[in-house]
Design an enzyme around this catalytic site. Sequence first.
Site, PDB file in Angstrom:
ATOM      1  CB  SER A  36       4.772   5.621   4.112  1.00  0.00           C
ATOM      2  OG  SER A  36       5.362   6.512   5.314  1.00  0.00           O
ATOM      3  CG  HIS A  50      -0.906   6.322   4.605  1.00  0.00           C
ATOM      4  ND1 HIS A  50      -2.418   6.395   4.637  1.00  0.00           N
ATOM      5  CD2 HIS A  50      -1.006   7.304   5.987  1.00  0.00           C
ATOM      6  CE1 HIS A  50      -2.663   7.324   5.680  1.00  0.00           C
ATOM      7  NE2 HIS A  50      -1.796   8.068   5.810  1.00  0.00           N
ATOM      8  CG  ASN A 104      -1.785   0.918   1.020  1.00  0.00           C
ATOM      9  OD1 ASN A 104      -2.864   1.045  -0.130  1.00  0.00           O
ATOM     10  ND2 ASN A 104      -2.084   1.695   2.510  1.00  0.00           N
ATOM     11  CG  ASP A 129      -3.157   3.393   6.772  1.00  0.00           C
ATOM     12  OD1 ASP A 129      -3.401   3.212   5.326  1.00  0.00           O
ATOM     13  OD2 ASP A 129      -3.917   4.695   7.134  1.00  0.00           O
TER      14      ASP A 129
HETATM   15  C1  GRF Z   1      -2.873   8.621  -2.773  1.00  0.00           C
HETATM   16  O1  GRF Z   1      -1.954   9.950  -2.335  1.00  0.00           O
HETATM   17  C2  GRF Z   1      -2.568   7.438  -1.752  1.00  0.00           C
HETATM   18  O2  GRF Z   1      -1.113   7.836  -1.161  1.00  0.00           O
HETATM   19  C3  GRF Z   1      -3.688   7.034  -1.090  1.00  0.00           C
HETATM   20  O3  GRF Z   1      -4.951   7.539  -2.267  1.00  0.00           O
HETATM   21  C4  GRF Z   1      -4.313   8.528  -3.976  1.00  0.00           C
HETATM   22  C5  GRF Z   1      -4.384   7.355  -4.658  1.00  0.00           C
HETATM   23  O4  GRF Z   1      -4.039   8.865  -5.701  1.00  0.00           O
HETATM   24  N1  GRF Z   1      -3.162   6.246  -0.902  1.00  0.00           N
HETATM   25  P1  GRF Z   1      -4.632   8.470  -7.090  1.00  0.00           P
HETATM   26  O5  GRF Z   1      -5.931   7.757  -7.582  1.00  0.00           O
HETATM   27  O6  GRF Z   1      -3.543   7.507  -7.654  1.00  0.00           O
HETATM   28  O7  GRF Z   1      -4.372  10.061  -7.734  1.00  0.00           O
END
Ligand code: GRF
Length: 215
Positions: A135, A108, A106, A144
């Site tokens: 991260s 985050h 993932n 998370d």
């Molecule tokens: C990212 O900022 C990621 O950290 C979070 O969700 C967002 C996804 O953005 N988990 P995108 O859809 O890839 O533009």
Amino acid sequence: MRAAILLSGTGSNLVAIATSVRAGRLPLDLCLALSDRPAAAGLARATEFGMPTCTVAVRDFADREAHEAAVARAIDEAGAELVILAGYLRIFSASFVARYAGRLINLHPSLLPAYPGLHTHERALAAGDRLHGTSVHFVTAELDGGPLIAQAEVAVTATDTADTLGARVRRAEHRLYPTVLGWYATGALRLRGETVELDGLPLAAPVRFRAEIPT
Ligand code: GRF
């Protein structure tokens, strides 16, 4: 290595990953883009990159368990060895996480363990942080909270809003995520128990990419 990307939103990270694959910098076969939301813009982006897509909408299932089972079925039918979460806004059960242990990653938008959950940019600004970031971690049942692999720092400026800061974090994510996934795809990165190993050695701390200092 076959990989599925799960998303709920715009898919800018899917685009960054698919662009790296297309450029020959990331040895992954992107075999599925899956969304829980039919309207997710990321699905259209995936199609532009020639990826098979599927929607597993929550409302089509009786409960969370049945929905998750359908998600797992789609992942397994696509033959994915790696599951990449890129803005997938649902929390998995412990049994789903156990099924994909060590191959569920993932991204985050904070320097974990700071700010798990939502609204990370707003929270970093409200706290007066000078440093924020993003991260990448292996997913465990704790939200998370799984073992950290790498982080990219982003400097906070005095005039930042959640939008400007969020856009800077996204740009950092678009570099960080393909890099980390490349480590996994080449076998350099793996999870052994709760320990992240890179190049065969346990990581004492996540790999940290420092912020450029604003001038
Ligand atoms: C990212 O900022 C990621 O950290 C979070 O969700 C967002 C996804 O953005 N988990 P995108 O859809 O890839 O533009």
